[in-house]
Scaffold this motif. Structure first.
Motif, short mmCIF file in Angstrom:
data_model
loop_
_atom_site.label_atom_id
_atom_site.label_comp_id
_atom_site.label_asym_id
_atom_site.label_seq_id
_atom_site.Cartn_x
_atom_site.Cartn_y
_atom_site.Cartn_z
N LEU A 722 -6.32 -37.35 -32.90
CA LEU A 722 -7.77 -37.39 -32.68
C LEU A 722 -8.21 -38.79 -32.26
O LEU A 722 -7.69 -39.79 -32.77
CB LEU A 722 -8.52 -36.99 -33.95
N SER A 756 -11.80 -31.49 -34.47
CA SER A 756 -11.43 -31.37 -33.06
C SER A 756 -12.29 -32.32 -32.26
O SER A 756 -13.33 -32.78 -32.73
CB SER A 756 -11.62 -29.92 -32.58
N THR A 758 -14.22 -33.47 -28.46
CA THR A 758 -14.79 -33.09 -27.17
C THR A 758 -14.84 -34.35 -26.32
O THR A 758 -14.29 -35.39 -26.69
CB THR A 758 -16.18 -32.47 -27.34
#
Length: 839
Positions: A722, A756, A758
């Motif tokens: 990440l 998660s 973007t």
């Protein structure tokens, strides 16, 4: 199942038994009515009657058919409510439904019982119901002021007002207190407290008066409708209504006070003041005087009305008849006796037209002194008046010389009369009435001397010439007066339009939120073209004036005239600039009155905003104290009990019991620590003392620490690749921890925490499969002290603190539904490599 009224179905009739107080016997009266109807062959059933354990009420039901109630389960208890569907299926002619203001149990088709009653009425079923006066919505504040008890269950007044029949059920306070003392109303253990609180004699007397006055208003509405439906023009003196004819003159205050004394002699009487405007809409009295008299009427608990009418006496009488008045109060005419003899008086004409309405004639100190007429300034400019006088002198001479040069002295006099009349009209158009009258006199002399036989003398040989000259003068003066009146009316209309435009602009500024002191003075300076305007304030009459707001429009080129307009006793407007004409000063007086209203509106709005903040703070404080008193005491009690058990010298604990008590202490201490942490965090957020340090941070360092206390119940899914986020790691950890704690408590099957990325953000999802949150509560779930369940545990601060901490570090928390059931809390954090200015 709900009934929908069809086009051909008769709507049911509603009968309401209105109780002046609890225990007066309205349910008994309703059951008596049911028995009477049944003996007449009417199909009557009992939909719902509350006996409240009273044997007499239960016995009164007799053999009336009772429709079984509908059972509702709520929080482990079984409640019974009116079964609307069962009543509709039974389809009786009449149904009894007690306690119209009752609030239905959660899960019912309608929140209020009166809504159930409307369904029955729409189905064509007559309904007989009961309600106490303290449950009427409009009287809630009055009842609380009288009794000290706030009514939680209310019914809109219009529901009861629309009833086809209202029957007041009443007892004297002494009788009701005796009924209460005999145990006919409440259980024995409630009697003493009720007699000493709600059922005090003074309370019951006041409630009785409220019921009578409310019912009198409803009866008065019905009387008005009946008179309108049957075209009854005459007045029916069912209630004292005193109408005062207000002119705006100095005598109006005397009339209003005299009428107020008349009204006070009979309880329930009304005072109505009426002011008649001419049909042209231009004010017949100074606006400031009318505004002062309006304020006086309101102070005397009356109402002020303005009507438009060509004839003042007829307008006053028509208004009195329209409101079903019993008396008209007028003042003795201010005009002298000779003028009254020639033109009559409004008071005498009102008395002649009043018919069955009494007319009360009030003398005053201004009677028959003659109406004071201020010197009326000319509507024309000084330059125009000067031109008018010059034309008035030159026009007759020029016409005379021209006619003599043309040899018209021997012609018919009619030509000369028309030419000179045209000259007088021209003078009237230019200079107004006075120059035109002077021109008419000069024209008369010229016509008489040069064009009327015998010429050269001020004598007239022919009678028809004399009549022609007299008519000429009269017509010339009449035309001049009409022109002058038209000019003055035009000026008044212009002033009225300017005033309306100015006040409308000020009103628009109020509606648009620009009603600050600076906005007021700037509006004034712009409207009147002034060099400087100041709004000044002082604490009392002996204090110096302080400038609240001021505006300057640059150095003026003309005179620096200073005008003062009083807004009220402590505020004034000071205007510097050009000299203001009288017409502008009148508009300024109205502007000053409107300014007072604007500033008062702003002050009240600021007070309301401050009161709202205080109310919110007080509600928060109250909720905090209530919650803390329980939620902090519970873990403290557990800790104290466990410590006492461990420290008891006469108790021999085995290792298993010792471990259990130690675990209790650890669990309660952790719970207490979390509560205190949340309280401290909320306090820091509300005081603005949270100072985040934003830097690039890895979620692998934050999320595992946040979920560590609940690892056994959490599935963690945080990828190693990440991107970094820009946040305060410690505050973000507290945010996620609060969300996870809340999710674990509501999701026995476990919680999933996933992350998660973007393009510009990183999302952390806390997913549970618990009961979820209804859509109507998602908007308030982040407010403090909002518990999402009915367990009664926790302060309800977790989500509020999480949302506040997230905002502090530039993140957001939103709630979504979990597919298949449950709640997902989404934490959105900006990436460290996101461009500046983007999320």
């Amino acid at each position: 199942m709900t009934a929908q009224p069809s086009a051909g179905r008769r709507r049911g009739r509603l009968t309401v038994y209105l109780g002046a107080a609890p225990g007066v016997g309205k349910t008994f009266a309703m059951l008596d009515e049911a028995e009477r109807r049944r003996t007449r062959g009417t199909d009557v059933v009992v939909g719902l009657v509350e006996t409240h354990g009273r044997a007499g009420t239960a016995a009164k039901l007799g053999d009336l058919e009772v429709v079984p109630r509908r059972a509702v389960d709520h929080r482990g208890a079984t409640l019974t409510e009116l079964d609307v569907d069962a009543v509709l299926a039974r389809a009786p002619e009449v149904v009894l439904v007690d306690e119209l203001a009752h609030t239905n149990a959660p899960g019912s088709a309608h929140p209020k019982r009166w809504q159930d009653v409307h369904v029955l009425l729409d189905a064509g079923i007559d309904v007989v119901t009961t309600v106490n006066v303290q449950h009427l919505a409009s009287l809630t504040d009055d009842v609380e002021a009288i009794t000290g008890a706030r009514q939680r269950e209310t019914v809109p007044d219009q529901v009861v007002r629309d009833a086809d029949q209202i029957q007041l059920v009443d007892l004297s306070p002494q009788q009701l207190r005796r009924r209460l003392a005999h145990g006919n109303v409440y259980r024995p253990e409630q009697i003493d407290a009720s007699l000493g609180r709600y059922f005090r004699e003074g309370n019951l007397t006041a409630l009785r008066e409220l019921a009578l006055l409310w019912l009198a208003d409803r009866v008065d509405d019905a009387l008005t409708r009946y008179r309108a439906d049957h075209d009854i023009a005459g007045t029916w003196p069912a209630r004292e209504r005193v109408v005062v004819a207000v002119t705006g003159g100095d005598e109006s205050e005397t009339l209003l006070r005299r009428a107020a004394r008349i009204v006070q002699r009979a309880a329930g009487s009304e005072l109505l003041a009426v002011h008649v405007l001419p049909t042209d809409g231009l004010p017949a009295a100074p606006p400031a005087a009318i505004a002062a008299q309006r304020a006086l009427v309101e102070a005397l608990d009356g109402t002020f009305h303005t009507v438009v009418g060509e004839d003042v006496p007829s307008a006053v009488v028509d208004f009195a008849r329209g409101v079903n008045a019993t008396m008209i109060v007028v003042g003795v005419s201010r005009h002298s006796r000779w003028r009254q003899a020639l033109l009559g008086s409004s008071s005498a004409e009102i008395a002649r037209l009043s018919g069955a309405i009494d007319v009360h004639l009030v003398t005053h100190e201004h009677a028959r002194r003659g109406a004071r007429r201020a010197a009326r300034p000319s509507s024309l400019s000084a330059r125009r008046r000067a031109v008018g006088w010059a034309v008035a002198l030159l026009a007759p001479v020029t016409l005379t010389l021209g006619l003599l040069a043309l040899g018209s002295a021997d012609d018919s006099l009619s030509t000369e009369l028309l030419l000179f009349l045209a000259g007088v009209v021209a003078v009237a158009l230019v200079g107004g009435r006075r120059p035109s009258v002077a021109a008419a006199v000069a024209s008369f002399l010229c016509l008489n001397w040069f064009f009327t036989e015998p010429t050269g003398r001020l004598t007239i040989a022919e009678p028809e010439n004399a009549l022609a000259l007299v008519v000429f003068v009269l017509v010339a003066v009449a035309v001049a007066s009409v022109v002058d009146l038209a000019a003055r009316r035009s000026e008044q209309a212009y002033r009225a339009r300017a005033e309306a435009s100015t006040l409308a602009a000020l009103s628009r500024s109020v509606l648009s939120g620009e009603d600050t002191a600076l906005a007021v003075v700037e509006r004034l300076a712009t409207t009147f073209g002034l060099e400087e305007v100041r709004l000044e304030h002082r604490a009392d009459e002996r204090a110096a004036w302080d400038v609240v707001a001021s505006t300057r429009r640059g150095p003026g080129t003309g005179s620096r005239d200073v005008t003062e307009v009083r807004v009220d006793d402590t505020r004034r407007l000071v205007l510097v600039g050009r000299p203001l004409p009288a017409g502008d000063r009148q508009v300024l007086e109205a502007f000053g009155s409107q300014t007072a209203i604007v500033l008062e509106h702003r002050r009240l709005r600021e007070q309301a905003a401050a009161a709202t903040e205080l109310e919110h703070a007080e509600a928060t404080r109250t909720a905090l104290l209530a919650a803390v008193s329980h939620d902090l005491r519970t873990p403290l009690t557990a800790i104290r009990t466990a410590v006492d058990g461990l420290a008891a010298p006469d108790v021999d604990l085995d290792p298993e019991d010792t471990d259990a008590l130690t675990a209790t202490i650890q669990e309660s201490t952790g719970r207490l620590e979390r509560l205190i942490d949340n309280l401290l965090d909320l306090s820091r957020l509300q005081t603005g003392s949270v100072r985040p340090v934003l830097r690039a941070t890895s979620l692998e360092e934050v999320v595992p620490l946040a979920v560590e206390p609940w690892l056994a119940d959490v599935v963690l899914d945080v990828p190693e690749d990440l991107p970094l986020v820009r946040t305060d790691g410690g505050l973000l950890e507290r945010t996620v921890a609060n969300l996870v704690s809340n999710a674990v408590r509501h999701s026995p099957a476990g919680v999933r925490v996933a992350a998660s990325a973007t393009g510009t953000e990183v999302e952390v999802r806390v997913v549970d499969t618990g009961p979820g949150v209804p859509d109507d509560r998602k908007g308030s779930m982040f407010q403090p002290f909002q518990r999402l369940d009915d367990t009664g545990t926790g302060l309800g601060l977790g989500l509020a603190v999480a949302d506040g901490l997230a905002r502090a570090v530039g993140a957001t928390v939103t709630a979504e539904d979990t597919p298949g059931g449950g709640l997902t809390m989404l934490v959105t954090v900006p990436r460290a490599d996101a461009p500046e200015g983007r999320p």
